[in-house]
Write a protein that holds these residues in place. Structure first.
Motif, PDB file in Angstrom:
ATOM      1  N   ARG A  58      46.035 -96.224   8.484  1.00  0.00           N
ATOM      2  CA  ARG A  58      46.545 -95.931   7.145  1.00  0.00           C
ATOM      3  C   ARG A  58      48.048 -95.613   7.195  1.00  0.00           C
ATOM      4  O   ARG A  58      48.770 -95.830   6.221  1.00  0.00           O
ATOM      5  CB  ARG A  58      45.754 -94.749   6.591  1.00  0.00           C
ATOM      6  CG  ARG A  58      46.019 -94.358   5.158  1.00  0.00           C
ATOM      7  CD  ARG A  58      45.095 -93.182   4.818  1.00  0.00           C
ATOM      8  NE  ARG A  58      45.235 -92.714   3.463  1.00  0.00           N
ATOM      9  CZ  ARG A  58      44.609 -93.228   2.411  1.00  0.00           C
ATOM     10  NH1 ARG A  58      43.827 -94.288   2.579  1.00  0.00           N
ATOM     11  NH2 ARG A  58      44.754 -92.726   1.204  1.00  0.00           N
ATOM     12  N   TYR A  59      48.479 -95.078   8.347  1.00  0.00           N
ATOM     13  CA  TYR A  59      49.879 -94.680   8.514  1.00  0.00           C
ATOM     14  C   TYR A  59      50.550 -95.488   9.624  1.00  0.00           C
ATOM     15  O   TYR A  59      51.515 -95.014  10.233  1.00  0.00           O
ATOM     16  CB  TYR A  59      49.956 -93.184   8.835  1.00  0.00           C
ATOM     17  CG  TYR A  59      49.569 -92.300   7.670  1.00  0.00           C
ATOM     18  CD1 TYR A  59      50.531 -91.839   6.782  1.00  0.00           C
ATOM     19  CD2 TYR A  59      48.242 -91.939   7.448  1.00  0.00           C
ATOM     20  CE1 TYR A  59      50.188 -91.035   5.704  1.00  0.00           C
ATOM     21  CE2 TYR A  59      47.884 -91.135   6.386  1.00  0.00           C
ATOM     22  CZ  TYR A  59      48.858 -90.690   5.509  1.00  0.00           C
ATOM     23  OH  TYR A  59      48.507 -89.895   4.445  1.00  0.00           O
ATOM     24  N   GLU A  60      50.069 -96.683   9.861  1.00  0.00           N
ATOM     25  CA  GLU A  60      50.576 -97.484  10.981  1.00  0.00           C
ATOM     26  C   GLU A  60      52.073 -97.741  10.872  1.00  0.00           C
ATOM     27  O   GLU A  60      52.799 -97.687  11.872  1.00  0.00           O
ATOM     28  CB  GLU A  60      49.815 -98.821  11.055  1.00  0.00           C
ATOM     29  CG  GLU A  60      50.188 -99.656  12.264  1.00  0.00           C
ATOM     30  CD  GLU A  60      49.265-100.856  12.446  1.00  0.00           C
ATOM     31  OE1 GLU A  60      49.423-101.556  13.458  1.00  0.00           O
ATOM     32  OE2 GLU A  60      48.381-101.075  11.574  1.00  0.00           O
ATOM     33  N   ARG A  61      52.536 -97.983   9.669  1.00  0.00           N
ATOM     34  CA  ARG A  61      53.968 -98.246   9.497  1.00  0.00           C
ATOM     35  C   ARG A  61      54.808 -97.033   9.897  1.00  0.00           C
ATOM     36  O   ARG A  61      55.879 -97.164  10.500  1.00  0.00           O
ATOM     37  CB  ARG A  61      54.254 -98.619   8.033  1.00  0.00           C
ATOM     38  CG  ARG A  61      55.711 -98.975   7.754  1.00  0.00           C
ATOM     39  CD  ARG A  61      55.864 -99.522   6.350  1.00  0.00           C
ATOM     40  NE  ARG A  61      55.639 -98.492   5.345  1.00  0.00           N
ATOM     41  CZ  ARG A  61      56.590 -97.629   4.948  1.00  0.00           C
ATOM     42  NH1 ARG A  61      57.773 -97.643   5.516  1.00  0.00           N
ATOM     43  NH2 ARG A  61      56.326 -96.754   4.005  1.00  0.00           N
ATOM     44  N   HIS A  62      54.313 -95.852   9.583  1.00  0.00           N
ATOM     45  CA  HIS A  62      55.060 -94.630   9.887  1.00  0.00           C
ATOM     46  C   HIS A  62      54.971 -94.267  11.371  1.00  0.00           C
ATOM     47  O   HIS A  62      55.880 -93.647  11.924  1.00  0.00           O
ATOM     48  CB  HIS A  62      54.534 -93.485   9.031  1.00  0.00           C
ATOM     49  CG  HIS A  62      54.486 -93.806   7.565  1.00  0.00           C
ATOM     50  ND1 HIS A  62      53.363 -94.340   6.973  1.00  0.00           N
ATOM     51  CD2 HIS A  62      55.420 -93.708   6.593  1.00  0.00           C
ATOM     52  CE1 HIS A  62      53.610 -94.527   5.691  1.00  0.00           C
ATOM     53  NE2 HIS A  62      54.850 -94.160   5.435  1.00  0.00           N
ATOM     54  N   LEU A  63      53.869 -94.669  11.992  1.00  0.00           N
ATOM     55  CA  LEU A  63      53.679 -94.369  13.405  1.00  0.00           C
ATOM     56  C   LEU A  63      54.313 -95.411  14.320  1.00  0.00           C
ATOM     57  O   LEU A  63      54.370 -95.211  15.547  1.00  0.00           O
ATOM     58  CB  LEU A  63      52.181 -94.283  13.721  1.00  0.00           C
ATOM     59  CG  LEU A  63      51.387 -93.179  13.033  1.00  0.00           C
ATOM     60  CD1 LEU A  63      49.904 -93.311  13.381  1.00  0.00           C
ATOM     61  CD2 LEU A  63      51.882 -91.808  13.430  1.00  0.00           C
ATOM     62  N   ALA A  64      54.793 -96.505  13.746  1.00  0.00           N
ATOM     63  CA  ALA A  64      55.280 -97.633  14.552  1.00  0.00           C
ATOM     64  C   ALA A  64      56.272 -97.232  15.649  1.00  0.00           C
ATOM     65  O   ALA A  64      56.178 -97.727  16.778  1.00  0.00           O
ATOM     66  CB  ALA A  64      55.896 -98.695  13.635  1.00  0.00           C
ATOM     67  N   PRO A  65      57.232 -96.331  15.378  1.00  0.00           N
ATOM     68  CA  PRO A  65      58.203 -95.999  16.435  1.00  0.00           C
ATOM     69  C   PRO A  65      57.587 -95.347  17.675  1.00  0.00           C
ATOM     70  O   PRO A  65      58.162 -95.450  18.764  1.00  0.00           O
ATOM     71  CB  PRO A  65      59.170 -95.032  15.736  1.00  0.00           C
ATOM     72  CG  PRO A  65      59.043 -95.348  14.283  1.00  0.00           C
ATOM     73  CD  PRO A  65      57.596 -95.707  14.092  1.00  0.00           C
ATOM     74  N   ILE A  66      56.423 -94.694  17.541  1.00  0.00           N
ATOM     75  CA  ILE A  66      55.856 -93.988  18.690  1.00  0.00           C
ATOM     76  C   ILE A  66      54.677 -94.726  19.319  1.00  0.00           C
ATOM     77  O   ILE A  66      54.191 -94.317  20.374  1.00  0.00           O
ATOM     78  CB  ILE A  66      55.410 -92.559  18.309  1.00  0.00           C
ATOM     79  CG1 ILE A  66      54.239 -92.610  17.314  1.00  0.00           C
ATOM     80  CG2 ILE A  66      56.570 -91.743  17.767  1.00  0.00           C
ATOM     81  CD1 ILE A  66      53.507 -91.303  17.167  1.00  0.00           C
ATOM     82  N   LEU A  67      54.228 -95.803  18.694  1.00  0.00           N
ATOM     83  CA  LEU A  67      53.066 -96.507  19.228  1.00  0.00           C
ATOM     84  C   LEU A  67      53.277 -97.030  20.648  1.00  0.00           C
ATOM     85  O   LEU A  67      52.349 -96.954  21.469  1.00  0.00           O
ATOM     86  CB  LEU A  67      52.653 -97.641  18.282  1.00  0.00           C
ATOM     87  CG  LEU A  67      52.090 -97.197  16.922  1.00  0.00           C
ATOM     88  CD1 LEU A  67      51.729 -98.412  16.071  1.00  0.00           C
ATOM     89  CD2 LEU A  67      50.881 -96.284  17.088  1.00  0.00           C
ATOM     90  N   PRO A  68      54.476 -97.532  21.005  1.00  0.00           N
ATOM     91  CA  PRO A  68      54.653 -97.963  22.403  1.00  0.00           C
ATOM     92  C   PRO A  68      54.471 -96.840  23.416  1.00  0.00           C
ATOM     93  O   PRO A  68      53.981 -97.082  24.526  1.00  0.00           O
ATOM     94  CB  PRO A  68      56.096 -98.490  22.406  1.00  0.00           C
ATOM     95  CG  PRO A  68      56.351 -98.904  20.993  1.00  0.00           C
ATOM     96  CD  PRO A  68      55.620 -97.895  20.166  1.00  0.00           C
TER      97      PRO A  68
END
Length: 533
Positions: A509-519
């Motif tokens: 649901r918040y994938e766009r906001h979490l994108a910077p830390i996913l790596p």
């Protein structure tokens, strides 16, 4: 000093409406040799207003020495002790005031605040109820009771208290927050949003209350399927908390920086117990540590296991703190390398367990404290026979949940107020945990949160088998049992509502906001076997 001059000073102090001016008059009187409780009270009041509670407490101790039965001084001592984080001392001072004046509603209200500060919702609620019984229109007590009731899951009572408080004090922030908590529980998200926006419009400072209101507003917006606005609100909440606590928990000494030293120490050589497991017999039948990262399901599993008749649990207490000198991260470098040192540390541990109200004898004793993960070496050293349940959850859901929730700010949770810091901290904690698991002789069982939610019976049977105790069908009713238990975790109301499958994969649901830390989280997503996309 002549009696009439003394009287004149005291009268001028008590008549002065400006706390700063009253403190100046009191200081001048003190310089002239005057000794009177009101002198120290005035100085303490000004110090408290400027958040100098240690100095205020020193003044109040002098005041109480001059007036041992002064209830207002004891109340002021209680306030300073609460602000200094010394809840037990605050309660002792307030109990002394209650013995002198049992019908003073303000003292009971303050005692409830002391219990709340210690995370003790049930006794806090009892104290606030006593204050209300003595003074039915005590707005602060009504609001505090509403907040304590909402945290305890007693929503109907909480709503009534909040509404009564708001009738007495229409803009009372605590009452407004409690009412919003009730609305969120009842899934009245739009109503919660309206109330919270009204409250935020009245708050002029970026303090804890504003942060809490912003976090709840995020939940109200999330409930209305507005993740972008919700994330903005959560971010604003955490920024306020970071600004408030950065002086205390930030800087070079912050826990995130210390993680590297913990990892380095663990890499040097494994810590092994100097005492064979067979030579030590702890009080419980089975000694278990329930560990993991915050928001990984430890509260859920602890409440499930607590329903078992053979189990005694202890939730989120500091039982292992300061068992060896500060700054030492490897117990074999301290007095704990000796048999006497080990025996004393163990005795201190069990004394603390009992002081916190647990009765571990002849039980399967389970201590749930997620961040005791950082104490893996100490656990292996002191309790080589202990069993460890390690909870795992999708790292992306873990970090999102940590970021959203309003957690008590301390060295561990300070790291969770910024997404990048939270991901980095998770990475370092998991790296340390896996290093300990590979190098220490640990009796460890890994349990997955998602499996508990999707296949409850099989997952809990596996845990019971590991703990060498029978499965009982009553464990399915953990939510009913949890409603009558004091739960210190922020997950309390969620656990009381039973299993919540909706939390699995919520990060999308918040994938766009979490994108910077996913790596940064990706290696752990893969390590624990979660879907990459």
């Amino acid at each position: 000093m002549a009696p009439d001059q003394t009287l004149a000073y005291v009268q001028s102090i008590t008549a002065e409406r400006d706390p700063a001016r009253a403190s100046d008059i009191a200081t001048a009187a003190l310089a002239k040799g005057l000794r009177h409780p009101e002198i120290h009270i005035a100085r303490a009041r000004w110090l408290q207003l400027n958040d100098r509670n240690g100095e205020a407490l020193d003044e109040l101790k002098q005041a109480i020495a001059l007036a041992p039965h002064d209830v207002e001084v004891l109340q002021a001592i209680g306030i300073s002790q609460i602000r200094l984080g010394r809840s037990a001392n605050a309660i002792a001072a307030l109990d002394a005031a209650i013995r002198i004046a049992p019908a003073n509603a303000q003292t009971h209200f303050l005692k409830g605040c002391a219990y709340s500060a210690a995370g003790e919702a049930a006794p806090a609620l009892r104290a606030h109820e006593r204050a209300i019984a003595l003074q039915p229109n005590h707005a602060n007590a009504l609001a505090a009771a509403a907040a304590a009731g909402a945290r305890s899951g007693e929503m109907a009572r909480a709503r009534k208290w909040a509404e009564r408080a708001l009738r007495s004090a229409p803009e009372h922030p605590t009452a407004a927050v409690a009412l919003a908590m009730c609305d969120l529980h009842d899934k009245e998200f739009a109503r919660a949003e309206t109330g919270l926006r009204g409250l935020l419009s009245t708050l002029s400072t970026d303090d804890e209350t504003r942060a809490l209101a912003l976090g709840l507003l995020g939940d109200a917006l999330d409930g209305q399927d507005q993740p972008d606005q919700a994330f903005e609100s959560y971010t604003a909440k955490n920024l306020i908390l970071r600004n408030i606590y950065s002086a205390r928990f930030g800087g070079a000494s912050r826990l995130l920086n210390r993680m590297e030293q913990l990892i380095s120490n663990m890499n040097e050589e494994p810590v092994v117990s100097s005492t064979p497991a067979s030579s030590f017999r702890p009080p419980p039948r089975q000694h278990v540590f329930l560990l993991g990262f915050m928001r990984s399901g430890t509260t859920l599993l602890e409440q499930v296991l607590a329903t078992h008749p053979d189990v005694e649990t202890l939730e989120e207490r500091e039982t292992l703190a300061n068992l060896f000198p500060p700054g030492r991260d490897k117990p074999e470098r301290t007095g704990l390398q000796t048999a006497d040192g080990i025996a004393q540390a163990r005795e201190t541990y069990w004394q603390r367990v009992r002081a916190f109200g647990a009765k571990p004898d002849d039980k399967v004793f389970i201590e749930k404290q997620p961040f005791n993960t950082l104490n893996f070496p100490l656990i292996a050293h002191l309790f080589p026979a202990a069993k460890i349940i390690f909870l795992v959850r999708d790292p992306r859901d873990v970090i999102l949940s940590c970021f959203r929730r309003h957690l008590e700010v301390k060295p561990t949770t300070f790291e969770l107020l910024n997404l990048a810091d939270a991901a980095r901290f998770y990475d370092r904690v998991m790296h340390f945990a896996m290093l300990c698991r590979s190098r220490l002789d640990l009796n460890l069982f890994e349990c997955r949160y998602e499996n508990i939610v999707s296949d409850f019976d099989s997952s809990i049977r596996a845990v019971c088998n590991y703990l060498e105790m029978p499965w009982t069908v009553s464990m399915r009713d953990f939510d009913r049992s949890a409603r009558s238990r004091t739960i210190r975790s922020v997950s309390s109301n969620q656990v009381r509502q039973g299993l919540y499958p909706g939390g699995v994969g919520y990060w999308r649901r918040y994938e766009r906001h979490l994108a910077p830390i996913l790596p940064m989280l990706q290696p752990w997503v893969e390590r624990f076997g979660y879907p990459v996309n």
